[in-house]
Design a protein around this motif. Sequence first.
Motif, mmCIF file in Angstrom:
data_model
loop_
_atom_site.group_PDB
_atom_site.id
_atom_site.type_symbol
_atom_site.label_atom_id
_atom_site.label_comp_id
_atom_site.label_asym_id
_atom_site.label_seq_id
_atom_site.Cartn_x
_atom_site.Cartn_y
_atom_site.Cartn_z
ATOM 1 N N PRO A 77 6.282 -8.334 5.697
ATOM 2 C CA PRO A 77 5.623 -10.162 5.198
ATOM 3 C C PRO A 77 3.909 -9.802 5.028
ATOM 4 C CG PRO A 77 7.788 -10.795 7.283
ATOM 5 C CD PRO A 77 7.208 -8.597 7.015
ATOM 6 N N LEU A 78 3.510 -9.672 4.125
ATOM 7 C CA LEU A 78 1.931 -9.866 3.697
ATOM 8 C C LEU A 78 1.561 -11.063 4.818
ATOM 9 C CD1 LEU A 78 1.810 -9.257 -0.283
ATOM 10 C CD2 LEU A 78 1.534 -7.748 2.053
ATOM 11 N N TYR A 79 2.069 -12.050 4.988
ATOM 12 C CA TYR A 79 1.646 -13.069 5.998
ATOM 13 C C TYR A 79 1.073 -12.681 6.953
ATOM 14 C CZ TYR A 79 6.551 -14.283 7.979
ATOM 15 O OH TYR A 79 7.086 -13.790 8.472
ATOM 16 N N HIS A 80 1.960 -11.078 7.414
ATOM 17 C CA HIS A 80 2.250 -10.745 8.859
ATOM 18 C C HIS A 80 0.864 -9.563 8.970
ATOM 19 C CE1 HIS A 80 6.449 -10.621 11.365
ATOM 20 N NE2 HIS A 80 4.987 -12.011 11.529
ATOM 21 N N SER A 81 -0.291 -9.247 9.988
ATOM 22 C CA SER A 81 -1.694 -8.426 9.748
ATOM 23 C C SER A 81 -0.155 -7.138 9.789
ATOM 24 C CB SER A 81 -2.070 -8.622 11.522
ATOM 25 O OG SER A 81 -0.880 -7.504 12.256
ATOM 26 N N ALA A 82 0.855 -6.338 9.994
ATOM 27 C CA ALA A 82 0.704 -4.942 9.359
ATOM 28 C C ALA A 82 1.426 -5.390 8.089
ATOM 29 C CB ALA A 82 2.330 -4.792 10.608
ATOM 30 N N GLY A 83 1.523 -6.272 7.500
ATOM 31 C CA GLY A 83 1.655 -6.061 6.626
ATOM 32 C C GLY A 83 0.681 -5.688 5.333
ATOM 33 N N PHE A 84 -0.085 -7.235 5.404
ATOM 34 C CA PHE A 84 -1.467 -6.939 4.975
ATOM 35 C C PHE A 84 -2.701 -5.943 5.503
ATOM 36 C CE2 PHE A 84 -5.953 -9.108 4.347
ATOM 37 C CZ PHE A 84 -5.572 -9.666 2.869
ATOM 38 N N LEU B 148 4.613 4.783 9.418
ATOM 39 C CA LEU B 148 3.448 4.398 9.837
ATOM 40 C C LEU B 148 4.204 2.632 10.336
ATOM 41 C CD1 LEU B 148 0.349 4.020 10.827
ATOM 42 C CD2 LEU B 148 -0.363 3.427 8.684
ATOM 43 N N GLY B 149 3.443 2.523 11.622
ATOM 44 C CA GLY B 149 3.919 1.013 12.275
ATOM 45 C C GLY B 149 3.942 1.330 13.503
ATOM 46 N N ASN B 150 4.700 0.146 13.872
ATOM 47 C CA ASN B 150 4.515 -0.030 15.685
ATOM 48 C C ASN B 150 6.070 -0.489 16.003
ATOM 49 O OD1 ASN B 150 3.891 -2.452 15.292
ATOM 50 N ND2 ASN B 150 2.396 -2.579 15.160
ATOM 51 N N GLY B 151 6.046 -0.462 16.787
ATOM 52 C CA GLY B 151 7.211 -1.229 17.905
ATOM 53 C C GLY B 151 8.719 0.144 17.991
ATOM 54 N N GLU C 6 2.910 5.804 14.812
ATOM 55 C CA GLU C 6 2.943 4.523 15.142
ATOM 56 C C GLU C 6 1.499 3.989 16.207
ATOM 57 O OE1 GLU C 6 4.916 2.006 18.172
ATOM 58 O OE2 GLU C 6 6.020 2.911 16.847
ATOM 59 N N PHE C 7 1.232 2.858 15.665
ATOM 60 C CA PHE C 7 0.172 2.349 16.277
ATOM 61 C C PHE C 7 -0.069 1.814 17.302
ATOM 62 C CE2 PHE C 7 0.613 0.103 12.126
ATOM 63 C CZ PHE C 7 -0.097 -0.973 12.840
ATOM 64 N N TYR C 8 -0.701 1.091 18.198
ATOM 65 C CA TYR C 8 -1.156 -0.609 19.002
ATOM 66 C C TYR C 8 -1.673 -1.305 19.089
ATOM 67 C CZ TYR C 8 -1.636 -3.201 22.937
ATOM 68 O OH TYR C 8 -1.420 -4.566 23.379
ATOM 69 N N GLY C 9 -1.644 -3.047 18.459
ATOM 70 C CA GLY C 9 -2.783 -3.260 18.478
ATOM 71 C C GLY C 9 -1.937 -5.161 18.789
ATOM 72 N N ALA C 10 -3.636 -6.194 18.150
ATOM 73 C CA ALA C 10 -3.079 -6.841 17.821
ATOM 74 C C ALA C 10 -3.511 -8.392 17.132
ATOM 75 C CB ALA C 10 -2.840 -7.663 19.303
ATOM 76 N N THR C 11 -3.546 -8.418 16.452
ATOM 77 C CA THR C 11 -3.793 -9.424 15.283
ATOM 78 C C THR C 11 -5.494 -9.416 15.628
ATOM 79 O OG1 THR C 11 -1.927 -10.089 14.526
ATOM 80 C CG2 THR C 11 -3.907 -11.290 13.755
ATOM 81 N N GLU C 12 -5.387 -10.559 17.055
ATOM 82 C CA GLU C 12 -5.931 -11.165 17.477
ATOM 83 C C GLU C 12 -7.055 -9.677 18.679
ATOM 84 O OE1 GLU C 12 -2.887 -13.023 20.339
ATOM 85 O OE2 GLU C 12 -3.382 -10.999 18.351
ATOM 86 N N ALA D 130 -7.843 -1.106 19.860
ATOM 87 C CA ALA D 130 -6.403 -0.796 18.964
ATOM 88 C C ALA D 130 -6.293 1.391 18.777
ATOM 89 C CB ALA D 130 -6.300 -0.492 17.423
ATOM 90 N N MET D 131 -4.909 1.019 19.738
ATOM 91 C CA MET D 131 -4.627 3.166 19.334
ATOM 92 C C MET D 131 -3.394 3.663 18.255
ATOM 93 S SD MET D 131 -4.242 2.604 23.390
ATOM 94 C CE MET D 131 -5.309 2.417 24.512
ATOM 95 N N LEU D 132 -3.610 4.736 17.621
ATOM 96 C CA LEU D 132 -2.972 5.594 16.994
ATOM 97 C C LEU D 132 -2.193 6.903 17.778
ATOM 98 C CD1 LEU D 132 -2.190 5.919 14.711
ATOM 99 C CD2 LEU D 132 -4.106 6.823 13.736
ATOM 100 N N ASN D 133 -1.104 7.126 18.191
ATOM 101 C CA ASN D 133 -0.078 7.972 18.439
ATOM 102 C C ASN D 133 -0.664 9.231 17.279
ATOM 103 O OD1 ASN D 133 1.375 9.987 19.671
ATOM 104 N ND2 ASN D 133 2.892 8.814 19.436
ATOM 105 N N TYR D 134 -1.791 9.525 16.691
ATOM 106 C CA TYR D 134 -1.701 11.067 15.676
ATOM 107 C C TYR D 134 -0.932 11.891 16.015
ATOM 108 C CZ TYR D 134 -4.794 11.693 19.272
ATOM 109 O OH TYR D 134 -5.615 11.767 20.538
ATOM 110 N N SER D 135 -0.352 12.634 17.281
ATOM 111 C CA SER D 135 0.186 13.425 17.764
ATOM 112 C C SER D 135 0.817 13.817 17.377
ATOM 113 C CB SER D 135 -0.653 14.076 19.233
ATOM 114 O OG SER D 135 0.488 13.167 20.044
ATOM 115 N N GLY D 136 2.356 12.404 17.945
ATOM 116 C CA GLY D 136 3.569 11.849 16.945
ATOM 117 C C GLY D 136 4.525 12.302 18.615
#
Length: 598
Positions: A244-251, A315-318, A338-344, A348-354
């Motif tokens: 959903p574009l109303y989610h930060s992940a979609g936007f 690309l995503g989370n969860g 996989e990345f980690y973060g919250a809208t507010e 942020a963290m990114l699992n760039y190594s897989g």
Amino acid sequence: SVLLLHLLLLLLITPLFLDHFFSPVAYMQTNYLIVDLFLERVKTQPHKPFIRFKEETFTYQDADVHSNKAARAFLQSGAVREGDTVALFLANEPLFPWLWLGLVKIGCSAAFLNYNIRSKSLLHCFSCSGAKTLVAGEELQDAVEEVLPSLLEQQVTVFILTDRCKIAGVQSFQDKMKQASSEPLSKELRSNLTLQSPAAYIYTSGTTGLPKAVAVSHAKLWGYCLIMALTGVTSEDVVYNSLPLYHSAGFLGLMAGIERGMTVVLRSKFSASQFWDDCRKYDVTVVQYIGEIVRYLCNQPQKPNDRNHKVRLALGNGLRADVWKDFTRRFGNIEVREFYGATEGNLAMLNYSGKMGAVGRDYFLHKWLFPYALIKFDIEKGEPVRDSSGFCVEVAKGEPGLMVTKILASAPFSGYAGDLGQTEKKKLRDVFTKGDVYFNTGDLLRIDKDNFMYFQDRTGDTFRWKGENVATNEVADVVSVADSIEEANVYGVEVPGHEGRIGMAAVNLRDGQKFDSTAVFHQVEHFLPSYARPRFIRIQGSMDVTGTFKYQKVKLVKEGFNPNEIKDPLYILDEKEKNYIPLTPDIFDSILAGKIKI
């Protein structure tokens, strides 16, 4: 050299890197925003596809034309002025980016309303954004009519995305767009905007209460773009966005599409059965996910063409490690980031190594520049554990702890729009030293012996189901309105083979009343989106409360919904019967075996 590369990549997604990479002095002077980069794309690649939706293709030039028309329609309506916020209440479709771009072009922002919310929640979300104008999709007209008296009482201007509208007090909008000029708009119209101005209000449950509006600045949008840029996505990629574009992940996907200059494929709603057909149809190379999406894909019947696609990156989370493994084994050598973060959130963290299952990696330099910690948390009390000096205690390696991130000028926490109380609740003070302030993510994470970080669970009065945060207090309020219910205690329980937790309500009945299962079903169906409706109900004689009269949930969560172990009457929501029916041992066994989908 590998360590230095890792450190550099970690730093790239921090606010400090934003400062260095985007030359803030120059950008503050020129107000260089995502919309400015979009207009550059229009000039340099006018005929390149920007949005693909169903059978339609819209170029960057098309997007510019439509957003110009939307901007002029807003201005000519007299309802929208420079600096205003307009609430957008619509599903994924090309009009979403047209309206948002049009609003930014005239110096405004948008509040992205979840199209599943109704009634009280809809009014709450609209009000806390400060908007005085609402634009809704045609398919959401009934939801708007339900709250229309309240909106009109507040003198809100309401538009429906149709050519004609016969509802008193509601105006059509698409006809106004069609009649408006598509000529470019003067940059002076957005001269009020800076990188710190709100670009959008995106809603989050955080960990407690009703949804809260987070002001996402134009600077933070650049951060959204960086997450995808760091995974190696280029202008040649085609990204598939069914979130959903109303989610930060979609936007995020939409913004990164502009920043990378690539093509974004929009899907109105995620479909597990159509996912790979869409990827083949549109030559998709990058897909966005939340963990639940990947699990749905893995649960689909196997097909001979499962690996027949061009997708190289997800690309995503969860995403759980076991589902991650099944996904790559079945659908081919797809890189997962996989990345980690919250809208507010302010980190942020990114699992760039897989590394399978991880959300990032713990490094000293990263932690030193942008302090965060995993601290001991008392789940039963719902608060951090403090030592004899009153300070929080870091967990040992391998032990789950509450993730807290230090609030700094370089890592700010702006809080929730119009809700100082909830903003303050997310702050932890005197964590390690007197006077320090940390952001409470509400998430439990764990660091392994190799310093990889893993998401464990959420704390507080929110659980996550089907990719959505469900606020237990909101659900309890709805359930308790039913005539037969005296009070309700809502929580999430784990279901084997499913991501997140599913809703369950322990209720006690009014004196002399029997459980009116049909009435409760109609109550939750009318006032709650499908993902928030309690799937299980447990009838209790009395509620267990703490010394401060808070409902005790830990024991209930552990007991789950097993009728073989719970003596209280149990019910399960049955969509076909439009009722709550008794949860028998046979039904329970069928759920565990995956024969009954929930």
